[in-house]
Every structure is written in structure tokens, then in C-alpha cells.
Design a protein around this motif. Structure first.
Motif, PDB file in Angstrom:
ATOM      1  N   LEU A 161       0.815  -1.209   0.000  1.00 51.14           N
ATOM      2  CA  LEU A 161       0.000   0.000   0.000  1.00 51.14           C
ATOM      3  C   LEU A 161       0.851   1.263   0.000  1.00 51.14           C
ATOM      4  N   VAL A 162       1.784   1.331   0.932  1.00 48.22           N
ATOM      5  CA  VAL A 162       2.541   2.563   1.182  1.00 48.22           C
ATOM      6  C   VAL A 162       3.659   2.762   0.171  1.00 48.22           C
ATOM      7  N   VAL A 163       4.409   1.702  -0.103  1.00 49.07           N
ATOM      8  CA  VAL A 163       5.606   1.827  -0.927  1.00 49.07           C
ATOM      9  C   VAL A 163       5.318   1.593  -2.404  1.00 49.07           C
ATOM     10  N   GLU A 164       4.646   0.488  -2.712  1.00 53.48           N
ATOM     11  CA  GLU A 164       4.476   0.104  -4.110  1.00 53.48           C
ATOM     12  C   GLU A 164       3.301   0.795  -4.790  1.00 53.48           C
ATOM     13  N   THR A 165       2.261   1.152  -4.032  1.00 54.48           N
ATOM     14  CA  THR A 165       1.069   1.760  -4.632  1.00 54.48           C
ATOM     15  C   THR A 165       1.022   3.272  -4.413  1.00 54.48           C
ATOM     16  N   ALA A 166       1.207   3.716  -3.179  1.00 52.15           N
ATOM     17  CA  ALA A 166       1.173   5.152  -2.879  1.00 52.15           C
ATOM     18  C   ALA A 166       2.500   5.842  -3.148  1.00 52.15           C
ATOM     19  N   HIS A 167       3.582   5.070  -3.283  1.00 51.91           N
ATOM     20  CA  HIS A 167       4.924   5.634  -3.529  1.00 51.91           C
ATOM     21  C   HIS A 167       5.248   6.722  -2.502  1.00 51.91           C
ATOM     22  N   ALA A 168       5.187   6.352  -1.244  1.00 49.12           N
ATOM     23  CA  ALA A 168       5.424   7.304  -0.160  1.00 49.12           C
ATOM     24  C   ALA A 168       6.739   8.042  -0.342  1.00 49.12           C
ATOM     25  N   HIS A 169       6.710   9.353  -0.099  1.00 53.13           N
ATOM     26  CA  HIS A 169       7.909  10.161  -0.278  1.00 53.13           C
ATOM     27  C   HIS A 169       7.855  11.390   0.629  1.00 53.13           C
ATOM     28  N   GLU A 170       8.961  12.075   0.683  1.00 51.32           N
ATOM     29  CA  GLU A 170       9.095  13.251   1.537  1.00 51.32           C
ATOM     30  C   GLU A 170       8.018  14.288   1.216  1.00 51.32           C
ATOM     31  N   GLY A 171       7.306  14.707   2.258  1.00 49.71           N
ATOM     32  CA  GLY A 171       6.311  15.761   2.116  1.00 49.71           C
ATOM     33  C   GLY A 171       4.934  15.301   1.681  1.00 49.71           C
ATOM     34  N   GLN A 172       4.789  14.058   1.312  1.00 44.42           N
ATOM     35  CA  GLN A 172       3.470  13.560   0.899  1.00 44.42           C
ATOM     36  C   GLN A 172       2.527  13.545   2.107  1.00 44.42           C
ATOM     37  N   ARG A 173       1.280  13.921   1.886  1.00 46.09           N
ATOM     38  CA  ARG A 173       0.294  13.942   2.954  1.00 46.09           C
ATOM     39  C   ARG A 173      -0.584  12.703   2.853  1.00 46.09           C
ATOM     40  N   MET A 174      -0.546  11.875   3.890  1.00 41.26           N
ATOM     41  CA  MET A 174      -1.215  10.580   3.840  1.00 41.26           C
ATOM     42  C   MET A 174      -2.115  10.403   5.055  1.00 41.26           C
ATOM     43  N   LEU A 175      -3.370  10.002   4.801  1.00 43.03           N
ATOM     44  CA  LEU A 175      -4.325   9.677   5.854  1.00 43.03           C
ATOM     45  C   LEU A 175      -4.496   8.164   5.895  1.00 43.03           C
ATOM     46  N   ILE A 176      -4.285   7.568   7.057  1.00 41.57           N
ATOM     47  CA  ILE A 176      -4.394   6.117   7.227  1.00 41.57           C
ATOM     48  C   ILE A 176      -5.484   5.832   8.246  1.00 41.57           C
ATOM     49  N   HIS A 177      -6.547   5.167   7.793  1.00 37.48           N
ATOM     50  CA  HIS A 177      -7.634   4.793   8.696  1.00 37.48           C
ATOM     51  C   HIS A 177      -7.300   3.491   9.417  1.00 37.48           C
ATOM     52  N   ALA A 178      -7.718   3.399  10.685  1.00 36.57           N
ATOM     53  CA  ALA A 178      -7.447   2.217  11.519  1.00 36.57           C
ATOM     54  C   ALA A 178      -5.942   2.012  11.678  1.00 36.57           C
ATOM     55  N   GLY A 179      -5.264   3.068  12.063  1.00 35.45           N
ATOM     56  CA  GLY A 179      -3.813   3.039  12.141  1.00 35.45           C
ATOM     57  C   GLY A 179      -3.248   2.136  13.216  1.00 35.45           C
ATOM     58  N   SER A 180      -4.051   1.733  14.198  1.00 30.02           N
ATOM     59  CA  SER A 180      -3.522   0.913  15.280  1.00 30.02           C
ATOM     60  C   SER A 180      -3.705  -0.579  15.060  1.00 30.02           C
ATOM     61  N   GLY A 181      -4.313  -0.969  13.941  1.00 27.75           N
ATOM     62  CA  GLY A 181      -4.521  -2.384  13.672  1.00 27.75           C
ATOM     63  C   GLY A 181      -3.274  -3.064  13.128  1.00 27.75           C
ATOM     64  N   GLY A 182      -3.430  -4.318  12.728  1.00 28.24           N
ATOM     65  CA  GLY A 182      -2.298  -5.083  12.229  1.00 28.24           C
ATOM     66  C   GLY A 182      -1.631  -4.443  11.037  1.00 28.24           C
ATOM     67  N   VAL A 183      -2.395  -4.187   9.986  1.00 30.65           N
ATOM     68  CA  VAL A 183      -1.847  -3.521   8.803  1.00 30.65           C
ATOM     69  C   VAL A 183      -1.554  -2.062   9.103  1.00 30.65           C
ATOM     70  N   GLY A 184      -2.453  -1.416   9.811  1.00 26.71           N
ATOM     71  CA  GLY A 184      -2.325   0.018  10.063  1.00 26.71           C
ATOM     72  C   GLY A 184      -1.054   0.401  10.781  1.00 26.71           C
ATOM     73  N   HIS A 185      -0.655  -0.352  11.804  1.00 26.87           N
ATOM     74  CA  HIS A 185       0.526   0.070  12.573  1.00 26.87           C
ATOM     75  C   HIS A 185       1.803  -0.089  11.762  1.00 26.87           C
ATOM     76  N   PHE A 186       1.810  -1.015  10.790  1.00 29.40           N
ATOM     77  CA  PHE A 186       2.943  -1.085   9.869  1.00 29.40           C
ATOM     78  C   PHE A 186       2.883   0.047   8.844  1.00 29.40           C
ATOM     79  N   ALA A 187       1.678   0.353   8.355  1.00 32.97           N
ATOM     80  CA  ALA A 187       1.533   1.405   7.346  1.00 32.97           C
ATOM     81  C   ALA A 187       1.974   2.756   7.898  1.00 32.97           C
ATOM     82  N   VAL A 188       1.604   3.065   9.132  1.00 33.84           N
ATOM     83  CA  VAL A 188       2.013   4.324   9.747  1.00 33.84           C
ATOM     84  C   VAL A 188       3.537   4.408   9.805  1.00 33.84           C
ATOM     85  N   GLN A 189       4.173   3.332  10.231  1.00 29.70           N
ATOM     86  CA  GLN A 189       5.630   3.342  10.366  1.00 29.70           C
ATOM     87  C   GLN A 189       6.335   3.465   9.020  1.00 29.70           C
TER      88      GLN A 189
END
Length: 343
Positions: A161-189
Motif C-alpha cells: 500500500l505505502v511503498v508500491e502503490t502510494a509511492h510514499a515520499h518526503e512531504g506527501q500527505r497521507m491519511l491512514i484509517h485504523a492506524g492501530s490495527g495489524g496492517v495500520g501500525h505497519f503502514a504508519v511506520q
């Protein structure tokens, strides 16, 4: 020129491809039909046999994921189960018992973690499992088997989600729903690691923890509507959808024109593509890829301390029904793991 005949050199050393002959049967948790958590029960099951380039792994711990519970209940992947009794589970950490050949990259005795191709094969809620070579990686040395078993599906989903699809990078603004779940806590990090400005939704009890993981802003979904405090984000990673709320629909209104909406839970937002097009944003669903090379990269990040896995609860294998019941309550922080056998 004369050539000397080749002579074979006998050897008395045992094969390196197997630590020991596995038993004929193993302890497993199975379902004989779909239904509530109580359909999960312990049983004796034949040890699977690897073919071609598959590995036979002794499972030490097995991670539990929402797709497991959905499948057990009759949804998810239940229609693809070929027969019963069936062993559920994708995630595992354990030790290679048998590898295809002596010089294989994962010889017998190697500690590995990865994802099983359930329901094409039996799952990880068992003492032994067969797994494709390309779906495993060496277990991070800094993690126990219990911790490592909580990583594969959730972390690979977050990576995709974060790397291959959203191509996370410096300054990008990202909203992650359910950030404390299994997938979410990895996505936030991961989003924070790659420089994105992360806003996460979660409960008040997880707010400080999510900030420690890298979220700049945490929105308590029980008291605040996220659209009242966030707007013009580049990417929304939606791990909730519209099943129990209108999270998906509301998310489309906070994305900048041309931004990206990624919906993850299967069938959670019917018509999301049409709704996104009307809102002027790009959209896609996502399915996790059991990529061992990506998992190896995640493992290096874990060993370096750049990211971490949080295991909320550990249950013994025989307590799988209790673990599923807890998962379905929906308030788990991080992961739930089954302890299958001794380390």
C-alpha cells in the motif's frame, strides 16, 4: 590426450535437505464447517508433503488476520476451500524441516517466516506446513518466533500500500484509517520512514502510541469526524471502508483533486470506483502479494529498529477460538498470535 575415467566418491554423511523425518500426523486446529469461532477445534491431521521447490516447515507460531476470521465465518475465502476439515492461517514463523535440495537458499534448520498459499494448501494453524520458496524469508534475528509470526501478511500489505502503490515520499500527505490495527501500525511506520506526513485515525487510548510510531496527527474517530480536521491529502489508505460506517465515502471528500484513494477490505465499499471518479480522484483496491524478497526487506527494517511489530495477545494453538473471538471484537492493537509449538 587420454582421460582418466570419473569415479564416484561415496559419502556417509546424511542429506542436508532434511533435519529429521517428520511424523505422519500433527496437531492442528481445523474447521469442519464455517460458522462462529467455536467451529475451530483441535484435531490430528496428516503432515503435508512438499513437492518440487516447496519447503516443509515446523511451525512455531502462527499469526491471525481478519481474513482468517472472515473465512471461518463463511465469507472471505471460504468458497475456495476444497474440502473439510480445513486448516486456516496464512502467517507463520518456524524452522525448515525439509528443503528441495542440499544447497537450497533455505536449508533444513533455517529459521524462516512467511505466508502460506491458503486455501490452495493447508494453513498455519498446525505443527507443520508446506510453503513455496518464494514466499518466505529468513526470520529477523532480533525477533522471537511469536513476534515474527505477526509480521508477514500485515507488513506485506502495508508495504504494498505505502511503498508500491502510494509511492510514499518526503512531504506527501497521507491519511491512514485504523492506524492501530495489524496492517495500520505497519503502514504508519513505513509512511513515516519514507518521509510522508502521516495522519491516522484510531481510538483515544492508542493516540500516544500512534504518535510514537510516526503519526504527526491522530484523530479519535469516536469523538471527531476526520473531515472536520483534515483536507487536501494526497493519499488515503482506507482499512475500514463503508461496511460499518461511511468512512470510505467521507474519505473521498478530503483528497486533493487527482489524489489517490486505496480501499483495502474486500467488498467494503461497493461502487468505490464510480464514486472516486465523480469526486475527481484516482482509486484502486489492493490484494497482498506473498513476496519473499519484499518480506526480507521488511525483515531488515525490523532488525535495524526502523520499524517494529506489536503483538497484543498470544494464545496457545488450542485457544484459537478465543483468539478469533477477541479479533472480532475489533479493538486489538497490532497483532494476535498463536503459539503452536516450542521454539
Amino acid at each position: 590426450m587420454r582421460f582418466r575415467p570419473l569415479r564416484s566418491t561415496p559419502t556417509s554423511s546424511p542429506t542436508l535437505a532434511m533435519v529429521a523425518e517428520p511424523p505422519a500426523d500433527m496437531r492442528a486446529v481445523v474447521i469442519d464447517r464455517t460458522g462462529p469461532p467455536e467451529v475451530l477445534h483441535e484435531a490430528s491431521s496428516p503432515v503435508p508433503r512438499p513437492v518440487m521447490t516447496e519447503l516443509l516447515v515446523r511451525v512455531v507460531a502462527a499469526g491471525i488476520n481478519p481474513i482468517d476470521a472472515k473465512t471461518r465465518s463463511g465469507k472471505g475465502l471460504s468458497q475456495a476451500i476444497a474440502g473439510y476439515p480445513a486448516v486456516l492461517g496464512f502467517d507463520f514463523s518456524g524452522v525448515v524441516v525439509q528443503s528441495p535440495y542440499e544447497s537450497h537458499p533455505f536449508p533444513a534448520g533455517t529459521e524462516v517466516f512467511g505466508m502460506l498459499p491458503f486455501p490452495r494448501t493447508g494453513g498455519s494453524y498446525a505443527e507443520y506446513a508446506v510453503v513455496p520458496t518464494l514466499s518466505v524469508a529468513r526470520k529477523p534475528t532480533s525477533l522471537s518466533h511469536v513476534e515474527a509470526a505477526g509480521v508477514p501478511l500485515a507488513a506485506l500489505t502495508a508495504w504494498g500500500l505505502v511503498v508500491e502503490t502510494a509511492h510514499a515520499h518526503e512531504g506527501q500527505r497521507m491519511l491512514i484509517h485504523a492506524g492501530s490495527g495489524g496492517v495500520g501500525h505497519f503502514a504508519v511506520q513505513l509512511a513515516n520512514y519514507f518521509g510522508a506526513h502521516v495522519t491516522a485515525t484510531g481510538s483515544a487510548r492508542n493516540a500516544s502510541w500512534l504518535r510514537e510510531l510516526g503519526a504527526t496527527t491522530v484523530i479519535d474517530y469516536t469523538s471527531t469526524r476526520f473531515e472536520d480536521v483534515v483536507a487536501d491529502v494526497d493519499v488515503v489508505i482506507d482499512l475500514v471502508g463503508n461496511v460499518h460506517s461511511d468512512t470510505g465515502t467521507r474519505s473521498l471528500g478530503v483528497i486533493r483533486p487527482g489524489g489517490l484513494y486505496i480501499v483495502v477490505p474486500t467488498h467494503s465499499f461497493p461502487g468505490y470506483a464510480e464514486a472516486a471518479a465523480e469526486a475527481g480522484v484516482r482509486t484502486t483496491g489492493y490484494r497482498v502479494v506473498p513476496d519473499g524478497s519484499a518480506l526480507a526487506t521488511v525483515g531488515r527494517l525490523l532488525d535495524s529498529g526502523a520499524i517494529q511489530v506489536f503483538v497484543d495477545r498470544v494464545f496457545d494453538l488450542a485457544e484459537a477460538a478465543d483468539a478469533h473471538a477477541l479479533l472480532e471484537e475489533g479493538h486489538t492493537r497490532g497483532k494476535i498470535v498463536l503459539r503452536v509449538s516450542d521454539d
